[in-house]
Motif scaffolding. Structure first.
Motif, PDB file in Angstrom:
ATOM      1  N   VAL A 113      44.980   2.525  41.041  1.00 33.04           N
ATOM      2  CA  VAL A 113      46.403   2.821  41.154  1.00 33.04           C
ATOM      3  C   VAL A 113      46.865   2.660  42.604  1.00 33.04           C
ATOM      4  CG1 VAL A 113      45.972   5.316  41.414  1.00 33.04           C
ATOM      5  CG2 VAL A 113      48.188   4.535  40.577  1.00 33.04           C
ATOM      6  N   ALA A 114      45.961   2.890  43.563  1.00 30.57           N
ATOM      7  CA  ALA A 114      46.308   2.658  44.974  1.00 30.57           C
ATOM      8  C   ALA A 114      46.546   1.174  45.219  1.00 30.57           C
ATOM      9  CB  ALA A 114      45.183   3.180  45.875  1.00 30.57           C
ATOM     10  N   ASP A 115      45.714   0.312  44.638  1.00 30.46           N
ATOM     11  CA  ASP A 115      45.909  -1.140  44.752  1.00 30.46           C
ATOM     12  C   ASP A 115      47.223  -1.555  44.104  1.00 30.46           C
ATOM     13  OD1 ASP A 115      43.426  -1.637  46.021  1.00 30.46           O
ATOM     14  OD2 ASP A 115      42.401  -1.596  44.090  1.00 30.46           O
ATOM     15  N   TRP A 116      47.491  -1.012  42.920  1.00 24.68           N
ATOM     16  CA  TRP A 116      48.730  -1.366  42.214  1.00 24.68           C
ATOM     17  C   TRP A 116      49.936  -0.975  43.053  1.00 24.68           C
ATOM     18  CZ3 TRP A 116      46.778   1.788  37.441  1.00 24.68           C
ATOM     19  CH2 TRP A 116      45.656   1.142  36.874  1.00 24.68           C
ATOM     20  N   PRO A 137      37.189   9.598  47.055  1.00 28.50           N
ATOM     21  CA  PRO A 137      38.150   8.781  47.805  1.00 28.50           C
ATOM     22  C   PRO A 137      37.835   7.297  47.728  1.00 28.50           C
ATOM     23  CG  PRO A 137      36.723  10.014  49.296  1.00 28.50           C
ATOM     24  CD  PRO A 137      36.497  10.559  47.926  1.00 28.50           C
ATOM     25  N   ALA A 138      36.536   6.953  47.759  1.00 28.62           N
ATOM     26  CA  ALA A 138      36.156   5.544  47.752  1.00 28.62           C
ATOM     27  C   ALA A 138      36.525   4.839  46.452  1.00 28.62           C
ATOM     28  CB  ALA A 138      34.661   5.405  48.018  1.00 28.62           C
ATOM     29  N   ALA A 139      36.606   5.592  45.359  1.00 33.38           N
ATOM     30  CA  ALA A 139      36.968   4.988  44.071  1.00 33.38           C
ATOM     31  C   ALA A 139      38.361   4.377  44.104  1.00 33.38           C
ATOM     32  CB  ALA A 139      36.885   6.036  42.964  1.00 33.38           C
ATOM     33  N   PHE A 140      39.174   4.766  45.082  1.00 35.96           N
ATOM     34  CA  PHE A 140      40.539   4.250  45.183  1.00 35.96           C
ATOM     35  C   PHE A 140      40.632   2.958  45.990  1.00 35.96           C
ATOM     36  CE2 PHE A 140      41.192   8.453  43.624  1.00 35.96           C
ATOM     37  CZ  PHE A 140      42.378   8.412  42.911  1.00 35.96           C
ATOM     38  N   TYR A 141      39.534   2.561  46.666  1.00 33.74           N
ATOM     39  CA  TYR A 141      39.616   1.329  47.465  1.00 33.74           C
ATOM     40  C   TYR A 141      38.353   0.469  47.427  1.00 33.74           C
ATOM     41  CZ  TYR A 141      36.945   3.981  50.967  1.00 33.74           C
ATOM     42  OH  TYR A 141      35.983   4.725  51.602  1.00 33.74           O
ATOM     43  N   ALA A 142      37.243   0.979  46.886  1.00 30.71           N
ATOM     44  CA  ALA A 142      35.969   0.263  46.988  1.00 30.71           C
ATOM     45  C   ALA A 142      35.370  -0.042  45.622  1.00 30.71           C
ATOM     46  CB  ALA A 142      34.976   1.081  47.819  1.00 30.71           C
ATOM     47  N   HIS A 143      34.335  -0.870  45.638  1.00 27.72           N
ATOM     48  CA  HIS A 143      33.638  -1.279  44.408  1.00 27.72           C
ATOM     49  C   HIS A 143      32.142  -1.317  44.709  1.00 27.72           C
ATOM     50  CE1 HIS A 143      37.671  -2.632  43.267  1.00 27.72           C
ATOM     51  NE2 HIS A 143      37.707  -3.258  44.447  1.00 27.72           N
ATOM     52  N   GLN A 156      34.027  -1.811  53.151  1.00 29.59           N
ATOM     53  CA  GLN A 156      35.133  -2.106  52.245  1.00 29.59           C
ATOM     54  C   GLN A 156      36.385  -1.320  52.633  1.00 29.59           C
ATOM     55  OE1 GLN A 156      34.318  -2.439  47.970  1.00 29.59           O
ATOM     56  NE2 GLN A 156      32.140  -2.492  48.447  1.00 29.59           N
ATOM     57  N   PHE A 157      36.189  -0.096  53.146  1.00 28.23           N
ATOM     58  CA  PHE A 157      37.352   0.639  53.632  1.00 28.23           C
ATOM     59  C   PHE A 157      37.996  -0.103  54.796  1.00 28.23           C
ATOM     60  CE2 PHE A 157      39.152   3.366  56.901  1.00 28.23           C
ATOM     61  CZ  PHE A 157      40.251   3.848  56.199  1.00 28.23           C
ATOM     62  N   ALA A 158      37.162  -0.608  55.710  1.00 27.44           N
ATOM     63  CA  ALA A 158      37.686  -1.310  56.886  1.00 27.44           C
ATOM     64  C   ALA A 158      38.581  -2.477  56.493  1.00 27.44           C
ATOM     65  CB  ALA A 158      36.525  -1.796  57.754  1.00 27.44           C
ATOM     66  N   SER A 159      38.252  -3.137  55.386  1.00 26.48           N
ATOM     67  CA  SER A 159      39.039  -4.306  54.955  1.00 26.48           C
ATOM     68  C   SER A 159      39.997  -3.982  53.809  1.00 26.48           C
ATOM     69  CB  SER A 159      38.090  -5.428  54.520  1.00 26.48           C
ATOM     70  OG  SER A 159      37.261  -5.009  53.442  1.00 26.48           O
ATOM     71  N   SER A 160      40.166  -2.707  53.503  1.00 28.55           N
ATOM     72  CA  SER A 160      40.993  -2.309  52.357  1.00 28.55           C
ATOM     73  C   SER A 160      42.485  -2.353  52.695  1.00 28.55           C
ATOM     74  CB  SER A 160      40.622  -0.886  51.908  1.00 28.55           C
ATOM     75  OG  SER A 160      41.118   0.072  52.827  1.00 28.55           O
ATOM     76  N   LYS A 161      43.301  -2.011  51.704  1.00 29.11           N
ATOM     77  CA  LYS A 161      44.756  -1.975  51.866  1.00 29.11           C
ATOM     78  C   LYS A 161      45.279  -0.550  52.112  1.00 29.11           C
ATOM     79  CE  LYS A 161      45.347  -5.971  48.821  1.00 29.11           C
ATOM     80  NZ  LYS A 161      45.972  -6.459  47.560  1.00 29.11           N
ATOM     81  N   VAL A 162      44.382   0.389  52.326  1.00 27.07           N
ATOM     82  CA  VAL A 162      44.792   1.776  52.559  1.00 27.07           C
ATOM     83  C   VAL A 162      45.460   1.876  53.927  1.00 27.07           C
ATOM     84  CG1 VAL A 162      44.012   4.159  52.817  1.00 27.07           C
ATOM     85  CG2 VAL A 162      42.955   2.678  51.104  1.00 27.07           C
TER      86      VAL A 162
END
Length: 470
Positions: A113-116, A137-143, A156-162
């Motif tokens: 939902v954070a990505d959406w 928290p990681a479930a909202f931006y990582a895989h 993955q956090f470093a390159s995320s959209k958060v």
């Protein structure tokens, strides 16, 4: 007959009004609170504790939300979920197996939902009391196929959209990779993320770049338990205030999505540490108070959703013959972790020296738990505690109790267990259960959450109402 017609007409008109409201109004500011391990009984227990001891507000704030229901939490692999699978369900609306995060049961990556929200142009925030690369928290931006791939997740956090993130620290895999938390923080900083600590959190709104707020103890990846907090320590409410300030300053016109986790509720539940658990829930509610202040200024644009990923500890209010003496719990002034540290300092004798006497040990437990003082100890229990105490000095036995996040001396664990039972609090489990958890909602289109039956329904409902997806 006429009365039945009128009643049916009222029901139909109400349904039409609700339908119109859902289609015509979308929340601009969405707050998604997740109490890790916060079962319904744990939250209610905190309220009972507060009333008995005056150590917190008389009413836990989200118990007063207009919508109060419950949802199931099972994972794709078990009726009892872990935090990674539950976090994935709460973030993406997809069930996965225990230990997996941000991927489906087929290990294929799924979006959250954070990505959406970000893809639709909204700001995105993620905050927690534990490591920012921990499961929820990681479930909202990582895989990741395993939640324990902490370094990969940090990358993955470093390159995320958060846009805004906050946590106690960054969990490392130093034994495996040789890289400590400072190394991972540098990696994140080098990706264009500004790291703020302590008083710097108050400047969050002045930053346009991505921000990561961390606890002021550079050696820890979790914030201290609320009951152990010292003056100047960062708390969850500080993170939330910084997040609200930053997101409103940068995305106030478009809107934003902000997930906040009370991660240490779960840790206290794993230790069967009732008082620490209740303090963590009060701390979680204090963070919600920050958002309620924002809500009062933006009532027609704000949605607040509160839930949990699972229950931890199986707390049961009431023990023995229909009694609770919660006022006895006021004697506990620190978490089990800190109590263990104090006990080890008390016991800490050099090789060949005699240990403190049992009478000295009784004074220690009277001071820290009220045993033999405000809490009566029967002879049978005293003999058992005495045996556990002296067993802790034997070289052939460790005398320890190991839970997921801590190691406790057997006598401390047993003393705390007796202390809780004396107050009418049973903590029989020490791990997750398959029990349903509470779901509480207030704000724009709040009634839609009364329809949720499973944890996967929540992110999909948020996305539909906020129009994150067409």
């Amino acid at each position: 007959m006429k009365k039945n017609v009128i009643e049916r007409t009222v029901v139909l008109l109400t349904a039409l009004v609700l339908s119109f409201n859902v289609s015509a109004k979308a929340p601009k500011y969405v707050f998604y609170f997740i109490g890790d391990g916060m079962g319904i009984n744990e939250a209610y227990g905190a309220q009972l504790y507060n009333k008995a001891t005056s150590n917190g507000p008389e009413y836990v704030n989200f118990f007063n939300f207009p919508v109060r229901t419950f949802v199931s939490t099972y994972s794709a692999s078990s009726l009892v979920t872990d935090s990674a699978a539950a976090g994935t369900a709460l973030a993406t609306g997809v069930k996965t197996y225990n230990d997996a995060m941000g991927v489906g049961a087929d290990t294929v990556a799924v979006t959250s939902v954070a990505d959406w929200a970000k893809n639709a142009g909204f700001g995105v925030g993620v905050a927690t009391t534990v490591g920012i690369n921990h499961a929820t928290p990681a479930a909202f931006y990582a895989h990741a196929v395993s939640r324990n791939e902490y370094e990969k997740i940090a990358g993955q956090f470093a390159s995320s959209k958060v846009d805004f993130a906050a946590g106690g620290g960054v969990i490392n895999e130093k034994k495996k990779t040789g890289h400590d938390s400072a190394f991972l923080e540098d990696m994140i900083s080098n990706s264009g993320v500004t790291i703020l600590r302590g008083e710097q959190l108050k400047s969050a709104a002045s930053h346009k770049e991505r921000v990561l707020c961390l606890g002021n103890n550079t050696e820890a990846t979790d914030l201290p338990y609320a009951i152990d907090r010292k003056e100047g320590d960062t708390k969850l409410a500080d993170f939330v205030q910084a997040g609200v300030d930053y997101l409103y300053a940068n995305y106030g016109k478009k809107g934003f999505f902000f997930m906040v986790e009370g991660g240490s509720i779960d840790h206290a539940g794993h230790s069967d540490d009732g008082v620490a658990d209740f303090w963590e829930i009060n701390d979680f509610a204090e963070a919600i108070d920050v958002v309620l202040a924002f809500y009062n200024q933006h009532k027609d644009e704000t949605l607040i959703v509160v839930t949990a990923d699972h229950e931890t500890g199986a707390f049961m209010p009431g023990a023995g013959k229909y009694y609770m003496n919660l006022e006895l719990l006021v004697a506990q002034k620190c978490s089990e972790d800190v109590l263990n540290a104090k006990f080890r300092e008390f016991v800490g004798v050099a090789e060949g020296e005699s240990a403190p006497s049992w009478e000295d040990a009784k004074v220690f437990f009277a001071e820290h738990l009220g045993l033999w003082d405000s809490v009566r100890v029967d002879p049978r229990t005293e003999n058992a505690l005495k045996e556990a105490y002296f067993r802790s000095f034997r070289k052939d036995e460790s005398g320890n109790v190991v839970s997921l996040y801590s190691v406790s001396s057997r006598v401390v664990s047993d003393a705390l267990d007796y202390f809780n039972k004396a107050a009418g609090c049973l903590w029989p489990h020490g791990t997750h259960t398959g029990s349903p958890v509470g779901l509480y909602a207030m704000g724009v289109n709040e009634l839609e959450f009364a329809k949720c039956k499973d944890n996967t329904d929540i992110p999909n409902t948020i996305a539909r109402l906020a129009k994150y997806k067409k």
